[in-house]
Scaffold this motif. Structure first.
Motif, PDB file in Angstrom:
ATOM      1  N   THR A  48       1.341  38.966  16.113  1.00 32.76           N
ATOM      2  CA  THR A  48       2.667  39.717  16.092  1.00 32.76           C
ATOM      3  C   THR A  48       2.430  41.037  15.739  1.00 32.76           C
ATOM      4  O   THR A  48       3.640  41.830  15.457  1.00 32.76           O
ATOM      5  CB  THR A  48       3.373  38.856  14.597  1.00 32.76           C
ATOM      6  OG1 THR A  48       2.424  39.077  13.670  1.00 32.76           O
ATOM      7  CG2 THR A  48       3.710  37.598  14.979  1.00 32.76           C
ATOM      8  N   ARG A  49       0.966  41.453  15.853  1.00 29.81           N
ATOM      9  CA  ARG A  49       1.039  43.000  15.725  1.00 29.81           C
ATOM     10  C   ARG A  49       1.948  43.739  16.793  1.00 29.81           C
ATOM     11  O   ARG A  49       2.429  44.923  16.021  1.00 29.81           O
ATOM     12  CB  ARG A  49      -0.504  43.501  16.001  1.00 29.81           C
ATOM     13  CG  ARG A  49      -0.771  44.916  15.428  1.00 29.81           C
ATOM     14  CD  ARG A  49      -0.676  45.047  13.791  1.00 29.81           C
ATOM     15  NE  ARG A  49      -1.098  44.174  13.129  1.00 29.81           N
ATOM     16  CZ  ARG A  49      -2.503  44.188  12.602  1.00 29.81           C
ATOM     17  NH1 ARG A  49      -3.236  45.179  13.078  1.00 29.81           N
ATOM     18  NH2 ARG A  49      -2.942  43.188  11.821  1.00 29.81           N
ATOM     19  N   LEU A  51       4.800  43.407  17.121  1.00 28.87           N
ATOM     20  CA  LEU A  51       6.285  43.522  16.681  1.00 28.87           C
ATOM     21  C   LEU A  51       5.887  44.547  15.780  1.00 28.87           C
ATOM     22  O   LEU A  51       7.043  45.319  15.406  1.00 28.87           O
ATOM     23  CB  LEU A  51       6.779  41.959  16.235  1.00 28.87           C
ATOM     24  CG  LEU A  51       7.401  41.163  17.558  1.00 28.87           C
ATOM     25  CD1 LEU A  51       7.828  40.068  16.976  1.00 28.87           C
ATOM     26  CD2 LEU A  51       8.482  42.007  18.370  1.00 28.87           C
ATOM     27  N   THR A  52       5.122  44.055  14.752  1.00 31.20           N
ATOM     28  CA  THR A  52       5.123  45.152  13.673  1.00 31.20           C
ATOM     29  C   THR A  52       4.832  46.441  13.983  1.00 31.20           C
ATOM     30  O   THR A  52       5.385  47.453  13.176  1.00 31.20           O
ATOM     31  CB  THR A  52       4.101  44.373  12.417  1.00 31.20           C
ATOM     32  OG1 THR A  52       2.754  44.449  13.220  1.00 31.20           O
ATOM     33  CG2 THR A  52       4.386  43.062  11.993  1.00 31.20           C
ATOM     34  N   PHE A  55       7.936  47.942  15.140  1.00 31.17           N
ATOM     35  CA  PHE A  55       9.108  48.155  13.896  1.00 31.17           C
ATOM     36  C   PHE A  55       8.756  49.356  13.088  1.00 31.17           C
ATOM     37  O   PHE A  55       9.574  50.007  12.701  1.00 31.17           O
ATOM     38  CB  PHE A  55       8.958  46.806  13.131  1.00 31.17           C
ATOM     39  CG  PHE A  55       9.779  47.046  11.990  1.00 31.17           C
ATOM     40  CD1 PHE A  55      11.212  47.017  12.220  1.00 31.17           C
ATOM     41  CD2 PHE A  55       9.013  46.958  10.492  1.00 31.17           C
ATOM     42  CE1 PHE A  55      12.108  47.151  10.908  1.00 31.17           C
ATOM     43  CE2 PHE A  55      10.113  47.149   9.528  1.00 31.17           C
ATOM     44  CZ  PHE A  55      11.473  47.159   9.690  1.00 31.17           C
ATOM     45  N   LEU A 119       6.847  34.596  20.396  1.00 28.53           N
ATOM     46  CA  LEU A 119       6.763  35.999  20.291  1.00 28.53           C
ATOM     47  C   LEU A 119       7.138  36.907  21.449  1.00 28.53           C
ATOM     48  O   LEU A 119       7.684  38.003  21.096  1.00 28.53           O
ATOM     49  CB  LEU A 119       5.098  36.370  20.100  1.00 28.53           C
ATOM     50  CG  LEU A 119       4.551  37.551  19.732  1.00 28.53           C
ATOM     51  CD1 LEU A 119       5.266  38.484  18.765  1.00 28.53           C
ATOM     52  CD2 LEU A 119       3.239  37.524  19.464  1.00 28.53           C
ATOM     53  N   ARG A 120       6.741  36.294  22.834  1.00 28.98           N
ATOM     54  CA  ARG A 120       7.337  37.117  24.002  1.00 28.98           C
ATOM     55  C   ARG A 120       8.786  37.005  23.998  1.00 28.98           C
ATOM     56  O   ARG A 120       9.295  38.274  24.298  1.00 28.98           O
ATOM     57  CB  ARG A 120       6.673  36.090  25.196  1.00 28.98           C
ATOM     58  CG  ARG A 120       7.321  36.772  26.420  1.00 28.98           C
ATOM     59  CD  ARG A 120       6.730  35.749  27.535  1.00 28.98           C
ATOM     60  NE  ARG A 120       7.384  36.170  28.799  1.00 28.98           N
ATOM     61  CZ  ARG A 120       8.070  35.497  29.315  1.00 28.98           C
ATOM     62  NH1 ARG A 120       8.746  34.223  28.675  1.00 28.98           N
ATOM     63  NH2 ARG A 120       8.919  35.736  30.482  1.00 28.98           N
ATOM     64  N   LYS A 122      10.596  37.112  21.485  1.00 31.31           N
ATOM     65  CA  LYS A 122      11.091  38.318  20.302  1.00 31.31           C
ATOM     66  C   LYS A 122      10.804  39.768  20.743  1.00 31.31           C
ATOM     67  O   LYS A 122      11.743  40.537  20.561  1.00 31.31           O
ATOM     68  CB  LYS A 122      10.190  38.010  19.092  1.00 31.31           C
ATOM     69  CG  LYS A 122      10.604  36.593  18.174  1.00 31.31           C
ATOM     70  CD  LYS A 122      11.786  36.933  17.484  1.00 31.31           C
ATOM     71  CE  LYS A 122      11.901  35.876  16.418  1.00 31.31           C
ATOM     72  NZ  LYS A 122      13.002  35.987  15.473  1.00 31.31           N
ATOM     73  N   ASP A 125      13.786  40.264  22.943  1.00 32.67           N
ATOM     74  CA  ASP A 125      14.913  40.500  22.008  1.00 32.67           C
ATOM     75  C   ASP A 125      15.192  41.987  21.692  1.00 32.67           C
ATOM     76  O   ASP A 125      16.200  42.500  21.487  1.00 32.67           O
ATOM     77  CB  ASP A 125      14.983  39.543  20.848  1.00 32.67           C
ATOM     78  CG  ASP A 125      15.472  38.060  21.413  1.00 32.67           C
ATOM     79  OD1 ASP A 125      16.107  38.139  22.619  1.00 32.67           O
ATOM     80  OD2 ASP A 125      15.659  37.225  20.633  1.00 32.67           O
ATOM     81  N   LEU A 126      14.039  42.141  21.106  1.00 32.31           N
ATOM     82  CA  LEU A 126      13.726  43.731  20.621  1.00 32.31           C
ATOM     83  C   LEU A 126      14.291  44.742  21.695  1.00 32.31           C
ATOM     84  O   LEU A 126      14.594  45.759  21.316  1.00 32.31           O
ATOM     85  CB  LEU A 126      12.309  43.779  20.141  1.00 32.31           C
ATOM     86  CG  LEU A 126      11.946  45.052  19.445  1.00 32.31           C
ATOM     87  CD1 LEU A 126      12.945  45.408  18.224  1.00 32.31           C
ATOM     88  CD2 LEU A 126      10.460  45.269  19.193  1.00 32.31           C
TER      89      LEU A 126
ATOM     90  N   LEU B 367      12.382  30.055  21.550  1.00 33.21           N
ATOM     91  CA  LEU B 367      12.415  30.721  19.890  1.00 33.21           C
ATOM     92  C   LEU B 367      12.651  29.548  18.975  1.00 33.21           C
ATOM     93  O   LEU B 367      12.342  29.575  17.880  1.00 33.21           O
ATOM     94  CB  LEU B 367      13.820  31.599  20.126  1.00 33.21           C
ATOM     95  CG  LEU B 367      13.332  33.050  20.910  1.00 33.21           C
ATOM     96  CD1 LEU B 367      14.862  33.831  21.158  1.00 33.21           C
ATOM     97  CD2 LEU B 367      12.577  33.863  19.880  1.00 33.21           C
ATOM     98  N   VAL B 374       6.920  32.995  13.929  1.00 25.91           N
ATOM     99  CA  VAL B 374       6.862  34.578  14.287  1.00 25.91           C
ATOM    100  C   VAL B 374       7.677  35.310  13.322  1.00 25.91           C
ATOM    101  O   VAL B 374       6.883  36.465  12.862  1.00 25.91           O
ATOM    102  CB  VAL B 374       7.584  34.981  15.837  1.00 25.91           C
ATOM    103  CG1 VAL B 374       7.490  36.357  16.096  1.00 25.91           C
ATOM    104  CG2 VAL B 374       6.612  34.196  16.788  1.00 25.91           C
ATOM    105  N   GLU B 381       3.484  40.355   7.159  1.00 23.69           N
ATOM    106  CA  GLU B 381       2.820  41.553   7.323  1.00 23.69           C
ATOM    107  C   GLU B 381       3.496  42.896   7.002  1.00 23.69           C
ATOM    108  O   GLU B 381       2.752  43.671   6.238  1.00 23.69           O
ATOM    109  CB  GLU B 381       2.452  41.653   8.916  1.00 23.69           C
ATOM    110  CG  GLU B 381       1.587  42.992   9.370  1.00 23.69           C
ATOM    111  CD  GLU B 381       1.118  43.139  10.560  1.00 23.69           C
ATOM    112  OE1 GLU B 381       1.158  42.106  11.165  1.00 23.69           O
ATOM    113  OE2 GLU B 381       0.716  44.156  11.216  1.00 23.69           O
TER     114      GLU B 381
END
Lengths: 341, 412
Positions: A48-49, A51-52, A55, A119-120, A122, A125-126, B367, B374, B381
């Protein structure tokens, strides 16, 4: 106007997006705007890096700097457009392609676990949310705009950016075909090498460096074309302009390229382009029988197209002139005018 | 990932069975889908995600709710009002207490008292005359780990009911239009309405409005297709309005082939509804696929149709007048009908395209299966990073971080 040009930075890497944004800042400054690069390091793994790290952009406050407002941000590629600003313009270079067309390919990142699949999504969506916030949304090519619309439903205006400044000129219909590109597999220079092996009269100059160079040189030797293919490595600006000026055409056929400056540079030198039907961005300006040849991504088709252009100088010159008219209309004045309007 | 889908499928006769038979091949092209047989209580071994199609019909969906109770999962909520379903699962199985509990969960003590009145037969069954006031979706919402809905209307009602899980709005797919000619039906232009003939389809208002339009344009026709609901005296209404002689063509229940032929014959489709149970109209979707202009009630999913596709009639004291004006406009303006029909076809191809809908389904599946993990990882984090620099969970700074996470839907 005070403008922050936002770009992610992969430490120790400098490529097309960096050249583009640096040039954009310089061009904005030359038009009396205060412009500045805002950059945040980007690492997209593990897990998930992606995404973070993306962010992080959201936490930035770019509404003002040192007590004075920042009037506009111009975001370029993932994840810089996650930034929040009331006047967010996006000039999209590309999305996070691993979450889209590169998924489930050798270049993909996400596995088949439920977490990776989600994750993909997300990331998608982002994109949908953060790109949807933009007050104006531009894409560097029809290919990038098309991918965006297919993946998010968002419609971007196509806004190509100009080629680098070179002393472009034309010394006439030369004897060789020119490839100017980074030497990695996605740029598909091997098709041109194989084309030269198939067509013993074809002479080729390959400009550029990259991890695929050894393989390409071996391919040239094994195909018996080593004597007709010259690998120059990197060349300086004057030499690059001279090579464009003295070739009969250029070859530029990466796989599903985002934008592709190569055809613009070739056109500004009055030279047509050979590309492939699946090249992506170059297809915005390379049109078969008009500004070059668009052929199947096969060595025989590339060889045939190259030889045809070499042996039909009047047509090649006409195609080059038509291309030049297109490339000459892509100026920083026009681009910045639309970007800021 | 194996996805187990609990759904009625043909030869069962229901709109949701038709829906699933249309969608399943496109889903199978994209993921490993197993259709769970009627009556099964658990998903097959190795299932990564269970998906439950829930509608208001207890015969078609009772067994699916029972399976959902054992294994919570993603619910495709075709109707928001589930009163009839819950009544069937409780009173229909001699479980009066279950019905009272459901009524109390939603309506408090008043709800329980009303439930008693229903059980004692002191008032008519609420699922027949007031279902919209007691949706009884609480149990299903409580078991759903995520929702797929077809409209913003149902999305908003679920949120209003306190549902906090993820919701994906996925349009109803358009049915492929079968080959075959239109049935010849008199009327220039011809209006058509399809489905059960009763008060909730606003048939009394439609007949009254049509009778007025016919005074101005005697060539106009109205095609009324569907079974007449018990207690709805259609013949007497037609006589009173003078529509029993000419202008109105009546067909009862028809098979799929004739349905399409009749739908093709119509110039304008009228799809009225009130009260709405939150449903999406399969016949209205068919009309879009045929490129027909629509006249709809301004409620629920129908109200979300674009204005260039449908004329919307509010359900109020002026309903008949507004409806008369809408029908009159479309009767006299073939150019408007043509423009609306073209827009309808565009909408069907754009938003209701089967492949597009299947893509949205698979995104929701992925999802629903992994999104929670996720989100947890992202929050973990971010919160660790915040804590490392001394940001307390209750501080203003933490609140800003939470707001930013929420803005980009990374907040869990």
């Amino acid at each position: 106007m005070r403008i922050a040009v936002c770009r992610p930075q992969v430490p120790f890497a400098y490529g097309g997006a960096e050249i583009f944004t640096d040039t954009l800042v310089a061009e904005l400054r030359s038009r009396d705007h205060e412009a500045e690069i805002v950059s945040v390091p980007f690492k997209w793994y593990p897990g998930t890096r992606v995404l973070t790290q993306a962010f992080t952009w959201r936490l930035l406050d770019l509404t003002e700097s040192d007590g004075r407002p920042i009037d506009m941000v111009v975001a370029t590629k993932f994840p810089s457009y996650v930034v929040r600003h009331p006047e967010k313009r996006v000039w999209l270079v590309h999305q996070f392609r691993q979450a889209y067309e590169l998924d489930r390919t050798d270049l993909g990142q996400f596995g088949e676990s439920p977490e990776d699949r989600a994750l993909r999504r997300k990331v998608q969506d982002l994109d949908r949310i953060s790109l949807g916030e933009a007050s104006r949304l531009f894409a560097t090519s029809g290919n990038v705009a098309g991918r965006l619309e297919r993946s998010t439903g968002l419609v971007a205006e196509v806004l190509p950016h100009p080629a680098q400044a070179l002393a472009y000129h034309d010394e006439g219909h030369g004897a060789f075909i020119l490839s100017v590109n980074r030497l990695d597999r996605a740029k598909r220079v091997d098709l041109l090498i194989e084309a030269a092996a198939l067509e013993p009269s074809l002479e080729v100059v390959v400009v550029g460096e990259g991890p695929d160079r050894d393989r390409l040189e071996r391919l040239a030797r094994d195909g018996g074309a080593a004597g007709r293919i010259r690998f120059t490595g990197r060349v300086d600006a004057d030499e690059l302009a001279r090579l464009y000026a003295t070739c009969f055409a250029s070859y530029y056929a990466p796989v599903d390229e985002d934008f592709g400056l190569g055809p613009y540079e070739s056109f500004l030198s009055g030279k047509p382009v050979v590309t492939a039907t699946d090249a992506g961005g170059p297809l915005d300006v390379v049109h078969d029988g008009s500004t070059g040849r668009v052929v199947a991504p096969e060595a025989a088709a590339v060889a045939s197209a190259a030889v045809w252009l070499r042996d039909h100088p009047d047509d090649a010159i006409a195609y080059g002139r038509a291309g030049k008219a297109i490339a000459a209309s892509v100026t920083w004045d026009n681009a910045i005018g639309r970007l800021l309007s | 990932m194996k996805v187990a889908i609990f759904t009625p499928i043909p030869p069962e006769r229901s709109g949701i069975a038709d829906y699933s038979s249309l969608l399943l091949p496109a889903l199978r092209d994209r993921c490993d889908v197993v259709v769970v047989g009627r009556g099964a209580k658990k998903p097959p071994r190795g299932t990564g995600l269970s998906v439950y199609h829930i509608g208001n019909n207890p015969e078609a969906h009772g067994w699916i709710v029972e399976a959902l109770r054992r294994t919570p999962g993603l619910v495709v909520l075709h109707d928001f009002v589930l009163h009839h379903l819950v009544a069937g699962l409780t009173i229909g199985r001699r479980d009066g207490h279950g019905y009272l509990d459901a009524m109390e969960r939603e309506g408090g003590v008043v709800g329980r008292l009303l439930g008693h009145a229903v059980l004692d037969k002191r008032i008519p069954p609420l699922w027949e005359n007031r279902p919209q006031h007691f949706h009884l979706a609480g149990e299903v919402l409580g078991l759903a780990t995520g929702l797929i809905v077809h409209s913003h209307h149902v999305h908003d009602r679920a949120r209003a009911a306190g549902y906090e899980g993820p919701i994906w709005i996925v349009p109803h797919p358009a049915f492929p239009v079968p080959a075959g000619p239109a049935v010849h039906v008199a009327g220039e232009p011809l209006f058509g309405t399809f489905g059960n003939v009763n008060a909730s389809k606003r048939v009394p208002q439609l007949l009254a409005a049509f009778a007025r339009v016919r005074l101005e344009n005697a060539a106009t026709g109205l095609l009324l297709v569907g079974a007449t609901s018990p207690g709805f005296d259609l013949e007497r209404r037609l006589q009173r309005l003078g529509l029993d002689g000419a202008g109105l063509v009546r067909e009862g229940f028809v098979d799929e082939q004739r349905l399409w032929g009749l739908m093709k014959a119509c110039d304008v489709h009228v799809s009225l509804r009130s009260p709405t149970m939150g449903e999406t109209s399969g016949t209205a979707i068919r009309a879009l696929a045929l490129g027909k202009p629509l006249v709809v009630s301004d409620v629920g999913w129908f109200a979300e149709l674009p204005a260039d596709v449908a004329l919307k009639v509010p359900v109020d004291d002026d309903e008949v007048e507004t409806l008369t004006a809408a029908l009159g406009l479309l009767a006299s303006r073939p150019d408007v009908r043509a423009a609306m029909g073209a827009a309808a076809l565009d909408l069907a191809r754009r938003d209701h395209d089967l492949e597009h809908v299947a893509d949205l389904y698979v995104a929701a599946f992925e999802l629903a299966a992994g999104g929670g993990a996720v989100s947890d990882a992202v929050l973990r984090e971010v919160s660790r990073a915040a804590a490392e620099v001394g940001i307390d969970p209750g501080s203003d700074e933490a609140s800003i971080v939470a707001t930013c996470l929420g803005e980009v839907e990374l907040g869990g």
